[in-house]
Design an enzyme around this catalytic site. Structure first.
Site, PDB file in Angstrom:
ATOM      1  N   TYR A  48       0.848  -1.193   0.000  1.00  0.00           N
ATOM      2  CA  TYR A  48       0.000   0.000   0.000  1.00  0.00           C
ATOM      3  C   TYR A  48       0.885   1.245   0.000  1.00  0.00           C
ATOM      4  O   TYR A  48       1.863   1.307   0.743  1.00  0.00           O
ATOM      5  CB  TYR A  48      -0.910  -0.026   1.230  1.00  0.00           C
ATOM      6  CG  TYR A  48      -2.112   0.864   1.113  1.00  0.00           C
ATOM      7  CD1 TYR A  48      -3.197   0.506   0.330  1.00  0.00           C
ATOM      8  CD2 TYR A  48      -2.164   2.062   1.798  1.00  0.00           C
ATOM      9  CE1 TYR A  48      -4.308   1.328   0.218  1.00  0.00           C
ATOM     10  CE2 TYR A  48      -3.271   2.891   1.706  1.00  0.00           C
ATOM     11  CZ  TYR A  48      -4.334   2.518   0.910  1.00  0.00           C
ATOM     12  OH  TYR A  48      -5.425   3.339   0.807  1.00  0.00           O
ATOM     13  N   ALA A  82       0.338  -0.864   6.223  1.00  0.00           N
ATOM     14  CA  ALA A  82       1.183  -0.786   7.419  1.00  0.00           C
ATOM     15  C   ALA A  82       0.704  -1.734   8.513  1.00  0.00           C
ATOM     16  O   ALA A  82       1.519  -2.279   9.261  1.00  0.00           O
ATOM     17  CB  ALA A  82       1.215   0.651   7.933  1.00  0.00           C
ATOM     18  N   ILE A 108      -1.202   7.787   5.862  1.00  0.00           N
ATOM     19  CA  ILE A 108      -1.595   9.167   5.572  1.00  0.00           C
ATOM     20  C   ILE A 108      -2.906   9.458   6.290  1.00  0.00           C
ATOM     21  O   ILE A 108      -3.869   8.693   6.190  1.00  0.00           O
ATOM     22  CB  ILE A 108      -1.745   9.392   4.055  1.00  0.00           C
ATOM     23  CG1 ILE A 108      -0.416   9.091   3.353  1.00  0.00           C
ATOM     24  CG2 ILE A 108      -2.208  10.819   3.766  1.00  0.00           C
ATOM     25  CD1 ILE A 108      -0.476   9.129   1.845  1.00  0.00           C
ATOM     26  N   HIS A 114      -8.869   6.946  12.607  1.00  0.00           N
ATOM     27  CA  HIS A 114      -8.222   5.702  12.173  1.00  0.00           C
ATOM     28  C   HIS A 114      -6.703   5.866  12.113  1.00  0.00           C
ATOM     29  O   HIS A 114      -5.953   4.986  12.502  1.00  0.00           O
ATOM     30  CB  HIS A 114      -8.783   5.284  10.819  1.00  0.00           C
ATOM     31  CG  HIS A 114      -8.192   4.035  10.256  1.00  0.00           C
ATOM     32  ND1 HIS A 114      -8.459   2.789  10.774  1.00  0.00           N
ATOM     33  CD2 HIS A 114      -7.339   3.841   9.224  1.00  0.00           C
ATOM     34  CE1 HIS A 114      -7.790   1.881  10.090  1.00  0.00           C
ATOM     35  NE2 HIS A 114      -7.102   2.497   9.137  1.00  0.00           N
TER      36      HIS A 114
END
Length: 191
Positions: A48, A82, A108, A114
């Protein structure tokens, strides 16, 4: 997820011609890695935000080359983001027992909490894996407010990959000096 465009690409780091002094093994493409293969450094990076993570990886490898690092470096792209990095990395760490590891990912901030929960959970998990396996693990997880911050940190502007390589070399030198891990050859850090 960071979207790739020409502007972003020019700000990110590319892999230099690696006519390097170290052995580089891409574990994603390696057919069979012997279970007794000794790795000095393992670098795990998430799928990702891949362009950001690869830029950090390339900065890391370029710095090792620049400093004539001698040893074995394994790289492995981990599926997911992650959150998946700690668990999947820990399985490989237990199997390979490297001298040290670098875990690379990018979180990010979005519009919810979250980001905070994920950042804290991943950081704590990396620390726990380091202690459980008695192996230094460099936390290369970028936690940023926006895509531009990720590009700046992973790219040519801040080159966090090179910083992580410098820290790796310093840790290896420390370990060698105090005979706390197996001996490997290296030089100082990136300039």
């Amino acid at each position: 997820m960071v979207t790739s465009n020409k502007q972003n690409q020019k700000d990110l780091i590319e892999l230099n011609d690696l006519n390097q002094s170290f052995e580089l093994i891409d574990l994603n493409s390696a057919k069979n890695v012997p279970s007794n293969k000794e790795f000095d450094t393992l670098v795990f990076y998430s799928d990702y935000n891949l362009t950001i993570n690869q830029s950090i990886l390339y900065g890391y490898l370029n710095c090792l080359k620049k400093n004539r690092f001698e040893g074995t470096v394994g790289t492995l792209k981990i599926p997911g983001g992650a959150f998946e990095l700690p668990l999947l990395s820990s399985k490989i760490i237990r199997k390979c027992s490297p001298t040290l590891c670098l875990v690379v990912g990018c979180i990010i901030k979005g519009e919810t909490q979250h980001y905070e929960f994920l950042s804290s959970t991943v950081t704590n998990a990396i620390r726990n894996i380091s202690f459980e396996n008695d192996i230094p693990i460099l936390n290369g997880i970028l936690t940023v407010e926006n895509e531009q911050q990720a590009i700046d940190r992973a790219g040519k502007k801040m080159d966090k990959g090179s910083e992580f390589a410098s820290a790796s070399l310093e840790i290896i030198n420390f370990n060698n000096k105090f005979d706390v891990c197996k001996k490997i050859q290296t030089t100082a850090h990136c300039t």
